[in-house]
Scaffold this active site. Structure first.
Site, PDB file in Angstrom:
ATOM      1  N   ASP A 504       0.825  -1.208   0.000  1.00  0.00           N
ATOM      2  CA  ASP A 504       0.000   0.000   0.000  1.00  0.00           C
ATOM      3  C   ASP A 504       0.860   1.260   0.000  1.00  0.00           C
ATOM      4  OD1 ASP A 504      -2.353   1.440  -0.043  1.00  0.00           O
ATOM      5  OD2 ASP A 504      -3.229   0.423   1.685  1.00  0.00           O
ATOM      6  N   ASP A 566     -10.563   2.122  -3.798  1.00  0.00           N
ATOM      7  CA  ASP A 566     -11.114   1.884  -2.463  1.00  0.00           C
ATOM      8  C   ASP A 566     -12.637   1.918  -2.470  1.00  0.00           C
ATOM      9  OD1 ASP A 566      -8.774   1.429  -1.143  1.00  0.00           O
ATOM     10  OD2 ASP A 566      -8.632   3.407  -0.218  1.00  0.00           O
TER      11      ASP A 566
END
Length: 746
Positions: A504, A566
């Site tokens: 990430d 997301d």
């Protein structure tokens, strides 16, 4: 001196070009005749020559194959009146300061402060195959896949050399270009700007297609007219970003998804970038893509070389869809290095949306057991597992301290992972695989790493260090930071059975200490990516940057999958995934089924609808807690997994045909056809209920017109019927969906 070609030179060029054109069909991928060059693909020609007077590289053609036995039209037509002719020329490497007032591809500041350049042709060489770029991701291929032309140019006044590298992948109608600048002089120079690719097209009526967005709404298509003057976009965030993607396409106003000409441009780079398109006064459109010049200003000492990232350009006469399929196949086969690029992906469950930071070893093991009992094959533990002195129980501590939290995992992480991987997957001979989340480029001030190495965080002198999500960015340009990341992850991956890593990156770069930090950071990051992915080839690496903030070809070189967004809302994801597929293969997309009401939009859709949307991504999975699901939904999961496993090989390896676009229709649809054409799967959606109106007819594409296809094991129709008449389905209510299988009959 730049100017109009002499009649003698023009006649010579036309004669050479005529001979070159006559032999196109029999030519090798790269043909050289005198000082004229042609790169020939199955359905593309890219041609340029050296001007006899100026020694500049002048573009002749970038488009469909030129098979006429006659001559090309004149490069510059008759001129009336007093005109600055350089503004009419199609230049391959437009420099600055000598009368071309359009967007330059190169801007170099010399030691004396001059910014004039005069690059002239010196020599060239042709090589089979394609050399790798040093320190940068790049497409690859053997001699039978790709051929390369290197043109050597030199500025005699500044003693600066420029090597322009052109590679042609004929099967994909793809031209790949990069530039090396070498300081051959005795003084320092500064590269202020260097486009990886700049091309002048002799047309002025274009639309530009690009991908725009923001966090949780990446990859939205934007089509706009190319107007007079300069227009463009880019990123200054230090990564490719949610806001824009390093891709654009120039298309004619009449080009559609399936018809018309499309030129696509994609930058193999993960940092700040720039796209510039300029419609000039003389009927030319200049397009350029490269590193963002606002974040370059790269000093180059005597004998030093600067390499640009490479840019990929493809040409299609079968519309935007044809362009996309060329990118998909090229990137799957000649960009992504991982062996998992075209392998079936195990269905996964990620802990984040279900548990967040609130867990311990007991709750995680229970969630893993539930996953295995449902037939899920890969369990991924997301954020929150690390930190000893500064435990990661929220987002304000622990980043950088890559040791398991002993309170959450008292027996140690390797033993806990061993317990997980002993779990038997229901209805399978497999055991559950384990994956782990990292954010290696970041550090919390509340961490042991930061307290020991505050200088490792990017900062600009005494300026305040701006926090985003309570974290700072490590200066990955520093070799010691690179080594720390490599060692930290290697220690964990070498001592536990981890088959998947989610990498990430949750913020951009602030307070850069010098303009070129972004490029230096990327060189360091690519070293880290390359080292770890090579050292652990059996690990599936998936990139993430608060969703799709780094969905770019640079990441794909090392990580075969990227978390697309997301936003897991199924309705939004249709548009996001369709948009992302303009350039990136669906095999690379991470797409998961999450709980409802959706955490981003608060929308409620059926689990079948959510699953069908997510199945269009190569990395399919779930982000929820099964124990909290309605029993009816939970009971459907084994069937959903079985369907996903049937669909996945076709999605991962097949060709995608976008039949109906979500921004244009209430019934978006996509067809995936296997590489051998024997199977296909149709994804068909209704967004809003259709009241008192006929159901739409959907005409398929890409089938064999003369072949017969069995639809869901029932009726059989010819490909011609399915493409010319189509299929009609009844939908029920909002957010309904169909997944339809086609099998070619032999």
């Amino acid at each position: 001196m730049l100017g109009a070609p002499s009649p003698r030179r023009l006649a010579d060029v036309l004669a050479v070009t005529a001979g070159l054109v006559a032999s196109v069909r029999a030519a090798s991928p790269i043909s050289v005749s005198g000082k004229s060059f042609a790169l020939n693909g199955d359905n593309v020609s890219y041609r340029f020559h050296v001007d006899d007077d100026s020694k500049d590289l002048i573009g002749d053609h970038f488009g469909g194959p030129a098979t006429e036995d006659g001559v090309f039209p004149p490069i510059i037509g008759p001129i009336q009146g007093w005109v600055d002719l350089i503004g009419r020329q199609r230049r391959e490497f437009p420099d600055l300061g000598r009368g071309d007032f359009r967007t330059p591809a190169v801007h170099i500041r010399q030691a004396a402060g001059y910014t004039v350049s005069d690059f002239q042709y010196k020599s060239h060489r042709v090589v089979e195959g394609k050399p790798a770029l040093r320190g940068l991701p790049s497409t690859f291929g053997d001699a039978g896949d790709v051929s390369t032309l290197v043109v050597h140019m030199y500025d005699n006044y500044s003693s600066v050399a420029a090597d322009l590298t052109y590679s042609i992948f004929p099967k994909y109608d793809a031209i790949v270009r990069s530039v090396n600048i070498t300081n051959m002089g005795k003084g320092n120079i500064t590269i202020e700007k260097l486009a990886s690719l700049s091309v002048d097209l002799p047309y002025e009526d274009f639309d530009m297609l690009e991908l725009k967005g923001d966090w949780a709404r990446e990859g939205k298509r934007l089509r706009r007219k190319v107007d007079y003057g300069s227009q463009g976009f880019g990123s200054t965030t230090g990564y490719s970003s949610h806001l824009h993607n390093p891709f654009f396409s120039l298309i004619t106003p009449t080009t559609t998804e399936s018809q018309g000409e499309a030129w696509g441009f994609s930058l193999v780079y993960t940092g700040s970038f720039s796209v510039e398109v300029e419609k000039g006064s003389q009927g030319l459109t200049r397009a350029a893509i490269g590193v963002n010049p606002y974040q370059l200003s790269w000093p180059l000492g005597p004998g030093e070389t600067f390499s640009s990232p490479e840019a990929v350009a493809v040409f299609s006469t079968t519309g935007v869809g044809g362009m996309s399929r060329k990118f998909h196949n090229l990137y799957r086969k000649h960009l992504i290095k991982s062996k998992f690029a075209t392998q079936m992906h195990p269905v996964l469950l990620n802990s984040w949306e279900g548990l967040g930071f609130d867990y311990n070893d007991t709750t995680i093991l229970h969630l893993a057991q539930e996953s295995a009992d449902l037939g899920i094959k890969l369990f991924v533990l997301d954020d929150g597992w690390f930190g000893v002195k500064h435990p990661r129980v929220s987002d304000n501590a622990g980043l950088g301290d890559w040791e398991a939290n002993p309170k959450r995992f008292p027996q140690g992480l390797p033993d806990f992972i061993s317990d997980v991987t002993k779990l038997k997957v229901a209805n399978s001979s497999d055991h559950l695989q384990f994956g782990l989340w990292f954010e290696p480029e970041m550090v919390n001030p509340n961490s042991t790493l930061y307290m020991e190495h505050p200088d490792w965080a990017i900062h600009a002198g005494s300026y305040p260090r701006t926090l985003t999500r309570n974290q700072l960015v490590l200066n990955v340009a520093l070799p010691e930071v690179q080594d720390f990341i490599i060692e930290s992850l290697s220690n964990i991956l070498s001592n536990a059975s981890i088959s998947y890593v989610k990498w990430d990156n949750n913020r951009g770069i602030h307070e850069a200490p010098y303009p070129g930090l972004d490029y230096a950071y990327m060189l360091g990051l690519y070293r880290v990516f390359d080292t770890l992915s090579s050292k652990f080839p059996n690990v599936r690496w998936e990139g993430c940057a608060s969703g799709g903030g780094r969905f770019d070809p640079g990441v794909l070189q090392y990580f075969p999958h990227i978390w697309t967004s997301d936003d897991t809302d199924a309705v939004e994801r249709i548009a996001i995934q369709f948009g992302t597929s303009l350039v990136y293969p669906p095999s690379a997309m991470g797409a998961h089924v999450s709980a409802v009401p959706n955490g981003q939009t608060q929308r409620t859709t059926s689990i079948a609808f959510r699953a069908h949307v997510a199945m269009m991504g190569g990395s399919f999975g779930f982000e929820l807690t099964p124990a909290e699901m309605p029993e009816d939904d939970k009971a459907q999961i084994p069937g959903i997994i079985a369907l996903a496993e049937k669909v996945n090989p076709i999605v991962v390896k097949g060709d995608m045909w976008r039949l109906s676009l979500p921004e244009e229709s209430n019934w978006p649809a996509a067809l995936f056809i296997s590489q051998d054409g024997s199977q296909a799967v149709l994804f068909y959606f209704q967004i809003r209920a259709n009241i008192n109106n006929a159901w739409p007819v959907l005409r398929l594409q890409g089938l064999d017109a003369s072949a017969k296809y069995k639809i869901d094991g029932n009726q059989t129709f010819s490909g011609a019927t399915l493409m010319n008449i189509g299929l009609q389905y009844q939908f029920n209510g909002d957010y309904d969906s169909k997944v339809v299988f086609l099998e070619k009959q032999t």
